[in-house]
Every structure is written in structure tokens, then in C-alpha cells.
Design an enzyme around this catalytic site. Structure first.
Site, PDB file in Angstrom:
ATOM      1  N   LYS A 190       0.874  -1.655  -7.543  1.00  0.00           N
ATOM      2  CA  LYS A 190       2.208  -1.439  -8.133  1.00  0.00           C
ATOM      3  C   LYS A 190       2.086  -0.811  -9.530  1.00  0.00           C
ATOM      4  O   LYS A 190       2.955  -0.026  -9.940  1.00  0.00           O
ATOM      5  CB  LYS A 190       2.978  -2.752  -8.218  1.00  0.00           C
ATOM      6  CG  LYS A 190       3.397  -3.333  -6.863  1.00  0.00           C
ATOM      7  CD  LYS A 190       4.312  -2.432  -6.072  1.00  0.00           C
ATOM      8  CE  LYS A 190       4.924  -3.143  -4.876  1.00  0.00           C
ATOM      9  NZ  LYS A 190       5.590  -2.212  -3.946  1.00  0.00           N
ATOM     10  N   TYR A 226      -0.988 -12.246  -6.370  1.00  0.00           N
ATOM     11  CA  TYR A 226      -0.437 -10.906  -6.087  1.00  0.00           C
ATOM     12  C   TYR A 226      -1.564  -9.858  -6.146  1.00  0.00           C
ATOM     13  O   TYR A 226      -1.505  -8.814  -5.496  1.00  0.00           O
ATOM     14  CB  TYR A 226       0.704 -10.578  -7.055  1.00  0.00           C
ATOM     15  CG  TYR A 226       1.633  -9.506  -6.542  1.00  0.00           C
ATOM     16  CD1 TYR A 226       2.376  -9.700  -5.380  1.00  0.00           C
ATOM     17  CD2 TYR A 226       1.770  -8.294  -7.210  1.00  0.00           C
ATOM     18  CE1 TYR A 226       3.224  -8.709  -4.901  1.00  0.00           C
ATOM     19  CE2 TYR A 226       2.620  -7.307  -6.743  1.00  0.00           C
ATOM     20  CZ  TYR A 226       3.339  -7.522  -5.587  1.00  0.00           C
ATOM     21  OH  TYR A 226       4.187  -6.537  -5.125  1.00  0.00           O
TER      22      TYR A 226
HETATM   23  P1  NDP Z   1       9.404  -5.595   4.543  1.00  0.00           P
HETATM   24  O1  NDP Z   1       8.218  -6.176   5.258  1.00  0.00           O
HETATM   25  O2  NDP Z   1      10.731  -5.898   5.082  1.00  0.00           O
HETATM   26  O3  NDP Z   1       9.239  -4.012   4.401  1.00  0.00           O
HETATM   27  C1  NDP Z   1       7.997  -3.386   4.251  1.00  0.00           C
HETATM   28  C2  NDP Z   1       8.079  -2.072   4.969  1.00  0.00           C
HETATM   29  O4  NDP Z   1       6.875  -1.306   4.740  1.00  0.00           O
HETATM   30  C3  NDP Z   1       8.218  -2.227   6.490  1.00  0.00           C
HETATM   31  O5  NDP Z   1       9.355  -1.526   6.931  1.00  0.00           O
HETATM   32  C4  NDP Z   1       6.945  -1.578   7.016  1.00  0.00           C
HETATM   33  O6  NDP Z   1       7.131  -0.894   8.247  1.00  0.00           O
HETATM   34  C5  NDP Z   1       6.658  -0.572   5.920  1.00  0.00           C
HETATM   35  N1  NDP Z   1       5.287  -0.054   6.012  1.00  0.00           N
HETATM   36  C6  NDP Z   1       4.131  -0.715   5.834  1.00  0.00           C
HETATM   37  N2  NDP Z   1       3.097   0.113   6.057  1.00  0.00           N
HETATM   38  C7  NDP Z   1       3.623   1.331   6.371  1.00  0.00           C
HETATM   39  C8  NDP Z   1       3.071   2.588   6.721  1.00  0.00           C
HETATM   40  N3  NDP Z   1       1.754   2.796   6.792  1.00  0.00           N
HETATM   41  N4  NDP Z   1       3.903   3.619   6.982  1.00  0.00           N
HETATM   42  C9  NDP Z   1       5.248   3.447   6.918  1.00  0.00           C
HETATM   43  N5  NDP Z   1       5.832   2.270   6.608  1.00  0.00           N
HETATM   44  C10 NDP Z   1       5.019   1.232   6.339  1.00  0.00           C
HETATM   45  O7  NDP Z   1       9.246  -6.149   3.039  1.00  0.00           O
HETATM   46  P2  NDP Z   1      10.063  -5.867   1.687  1.00  0.00           P
HETATM   47  O8  NDP Z   1      11.420  -5.431   1.987  1.00  0.00           O
HETATM   48  O9  NDP Z   1       9.818  -7.062   0.855  1.00  0.00           O
HETATM   49  O10 NDP Z   1       9.231  -4.680   1.037  1.00  0.00           O
HETATM   50  C11 NDP Z   1       9.796  -3.439   0.642  1.00  0.00           C
HETATM   51  C12 NDP Z   1       9.258  -3.014  -0.719  1.00  0.00           C
HETATM   52  O11 NDP Z   1       9.758  -3.900  -1.714  1.00  0.00           O
HETATM   53  C13 NDP Z   1       7.745  -3.053  -0.840  1.00  0.00           C
HETATM   54  O12 NDP Z   1       7.313  -1.968  -1.621  1.00  0.00           O
HETATM   55  C14 NDP Z   1       7.519  -4.356  -1.599  1.00  0.00           C
HETATM   56  O13 NDP Z   1       6.286  -4.386  -2.276  1.00  0.00           O
HETATM   57  C15 NDP Z   1       8.687  -4.286  -2.555  1.00  0.00           C
HETATM   58  N6  NDP Z   1       9.040  -5.520  -3.252  1.00  0.00           N
HETATM   59  C16 NDP Z   1       9.238  -6.680  -2.547  1.00  0.00           C
HETATM   60  C17 NDP Z   1       9.561  -7.837  -3.214  1.00  0.00           C
HETATM   61  C18 NDP Z   1       9.778  -9.116  -2.460  1.00  0.00           C
HETATM   62  O14 NDP Z   1       9.749 -10.188  -3.094  1.00  0.00           O
HETATM   63  N7  NDP Z   1      10.011  -9.086  -1.177  1.00  0.00           N
HETATM   64  C19 NDP Z   1       9.703  -7.881  -4.680  1.00  0.00           C
HETATM   65  C20 NDP Z   1       9.534  -6.608  -5.314  1.00  0.00           C
HETATM   66  C21 NDP Z   1       9.180  -5.486  -4.613  1.00  0.00           C
HETATM   67  P3  NDP Z   1       6.632  -1.559   9.644  1.00  0.00           P
HETATM   68  O15 NDP Z   1       7.111  -2.999   9.615  1.00  0.00           O
HETATM   69  O16 NDP Z   1       7.294  -0.722  10.678  1.00  0.00           O
HETATM   70  O17 NDP Z   1       5.139  -1.468   9.641  1.00  0.00           O
END
Ligand code: NDP
Length: 257
Positions: free
Chosen positions: A165, A158
Site C-alpha cells: 500500500k 498487515y
Molecule cells: P474484496 O475481497 O471484496 O475485494 C478484493 C477484490 O480484488 C476482489 O474483487 C478480487 O477479485 C480482486 N482481485 C484480487 N486479485 C485480483 C487479480 N489478480 N485481478 C483482478 N482482480 C483481483 O475486499 P475489499 O473490498 O476489502 O478490497 C478492495 C480494496 O480495498 C483492496 O485494495 C483492499 O486492500 C482495500 N481496503 C480494504 C479495507 C478493508 O478493511 N476491507 C480497508 C482499506 C482498504 P476476485 O474475488 O474475483 O479474485
């Protein structure tokens, strides 16, 4: 259906597809009667979001582009949201990014650019969007971001995201102090591993998931809907006394040795 957020204008950032945590959150907020405003980065995400909304018969109040790497994009997006909605009552920050080659191997090998990129998109963005959203949160409200246990403990691979984070969680506390006087609460949900597009980039992700079923007190996986309901709680009046908090939605995994 409940009425926890009836007629509240809530901005959701970070729906990329139906597996996104932000999509689970969207469903919970919709069931609670919220008016939903979405931001997206990539055109592809916008198209997927629009299809999902259509399929689930959810009306978006507004869908606007916002690249959190770019201050002008953030300012423009929130101005558009403010002009349209008048008042913002809540904000969901569910965005993060790191280069996949920084999500494996030794943390010590993290490049300066990779470190700054992860901090920029995954941590600083919360500061920038809070600053802009606050201008329109004249009735108070809630801001909720998404974090992960890798901020508190060394979770293999990670790496740079764990450090981003940690900064994000510290930001939650500092921001909570800043905006608390305006009646705005800032909290984080720390979710267990969930298979999403972003999660695919973390090396060894499958092991992180299977250990939850083996070791977490609840012995079962976490899903987007559980995170959605916890985020709804934090945005709603039920959590009116809670700010600066990191709420673990991880089947209790963080308490076991
Ligand atoms: P997703 O890939 O579904 O979502 C990530 C999102 O971040 C996408 O919508 C992406 O948009 C957006 N993003 C990335 N860069 C930018 C940017 N420069 N400007 C605007 N938007 C941006 O993954 P998750 O749902 O897993 O992630 C969502 C959150 O949850 C994150 O913070 C992640 O770290 C956190 N999280 C996830 C876990 C997991 O196991 N999945 C566990 C705990 C926390 P686009 O695709 O349009 O670039």
C-alpha cells in the site's frame, strides 16, 4: 439521486460480493447517474456481481474479465471497454491480494515470492490499468484506488500488504504527475477496517475494527457506503482541484496517537 456523474462511463474493478468496498462504491456511482462498466477476475465474482446488479436494478453497460496479474488480460479488457464505451471518464481500482500466511507473524519472515505477489496485484496493477485506461480518457477524468493506514504506520499483521500500500500511494503521486497534463486526476481513499472477504485474511482483524469505536474521533465504524460517497466525490467535478491525494475515510482514526 444526484447528477454528479450523469452519463459518465466509469469502470469499477473489484466487486467480489455484497461486502466488497467496490460494491459500496457501485451504489454511490449509480445514484450519481454513472454508466457502469465492471471488471472481475473469478467467474464466481462475476456471478455474484450479476445477481447483485439484478437485485438492485442496476444496469451494467459492460462486464469484462480482467486479471491484473496479466498484462494481456488488462490490455484486452480495456480495448473491449474502449471499443464499447468510446470514452472512459473514470476508473475505480479496488483490488488487492496477498497470501494469508504473509498476513500474520513477523514481517521479517515475508518470502520473496509473497512480497512480489502482493506488490504485483495490489500496487503494480494500478500502473498497468492507468496506462491502458488513459488511452480512452480523452476528456480527462478521475482514477481512484483503495488503500489502508498500514502503509503509513506499522499495523500488526498487515505486514507485506502495508508495504504494497505504501508503494501504491507513491504510485498515486507519480501517476498523478504523468496524467495530470491530460486532465486526469489520480487519488486514493484510505478506508478504516471494513469486514470483507479480503479483510478476513488479515490476522487479528476484529481488534482493528473495535479500536476504531474506542479511539477514532467519530467513535464509529466505517462502512462501504461512506467509502463509496468519498470515491464518488473524488471522481466527480467537485474534486476537480484534487490530485495525488490520499483521503482518509476512517472516522478520523489516523489523527489520534
Ligand atoms: P474484496 O475481497 O471484496 O475485494 C478484493 C477484490 O480484488 C476482489 O474483487 C478480487 O477479485 C480482486 N482481485 C484480487 N486479485 C485480483 C487479480 N489478480 N485481478 C483482478 N482482480 C483481483 O475486499 P475489499 O473490498 O476489502 O478490497 C478492495 C480494496 O480495498 C483492496 O485494495 C483492499 O486492500 C482495500 N481496503 C480494504 C479495507 C478493508 O478493511 N476491507 C480497508 C482499506 C482498504 P476476485 O474475488 O474475483 O479474485
Amino acid at each position: 439521486m444526484n447528477a454528479l456523474l450523469k452519463d459518465k462511463n466509469i469502470v469499477v474493478m473489484g466487486v467480489a460480493n455484497n461486502r466488497s468496498i467496490a460494491w459500496g462504491i457501485t451504489k454511490s456511482l449509480h445514484d450519481a447517474g454513472a454508466n457502469l462498466i465492471f471488471t472481475y477476475r473469478q467467474e464466481r465474482s462475476k456471478q455474484k456481481l450479476e445477481k447483485l446488479l439484478d437485485k438492485n436494478q442496476i444496469d451494467a453497460k459492460l462486464v469484462v474479465a480482467c486479471d491484473v496479474e496479466d498484462d494481456d488480460s488488462i490490455k484486452q479488457a480495456f480495448q473491449e471497454i474502449g471499443d464499447d464505451a468510446g470514452t472512459i471518464h473514470g476508473l475505480v481500482h479496488s483490488v488487492a491480494f496477498a497470501n494469508t500466511d504473509e498476513l500474520k507473524g513477523d514481517y521479517a519472515d515475508t518470502s520473496r515470492d509473497g512480497y512480489l505477489l502482493a506488490q504485483n496485484i495490489s500496487s503494480y496493477s494500478l500502473v498497468a490499468v492507468t496506462r491502458e485506461a488513459r488511452k480512452y480518457m480523452s476528456e480527462g477524468g478521475g482514477i481512484v484506488t483503495q488503500t489502508y493506514l498500514g502503509s503509513e504506520r506499522v499495523v500488526p499483521n498487515y505486514n507485506v500488504m502495508g508495504v504494497a500500500k505504501a508503494a501504491l500511494e507513491a504510485s498515486v503521486r507519480y501517476l498523478a504527475e504523468d496524467v495530470g497534463k491530460d486532465g486526469i486526476r489520480v487519488n486514493a481513499v484510505s478506508a478504516g477496517p471494513i469486514r470483507t472477504l479480503s479483510a478476513k485474511g488479515v490476522s487479528g482483524f476484529n481488534e482493528k475494527m473495535s479500536v476504531i469505536e474506542e479511539k477514532a474521533p467519530l467513535r464509529r465504524q466505517v462502512d462501504q457506503d461512506q467509502v463509496g460517497d468519498a470515491t464518488l466525490f473524488l471522481l466527480s467535478d467537485l474534486a476537480r482541484g484534487v490530485t495525488g491525494e490520499v483521503l482518509h475515510v476512517d472516522s478520523g482514526f489516523h489523527i489520534v496517537a
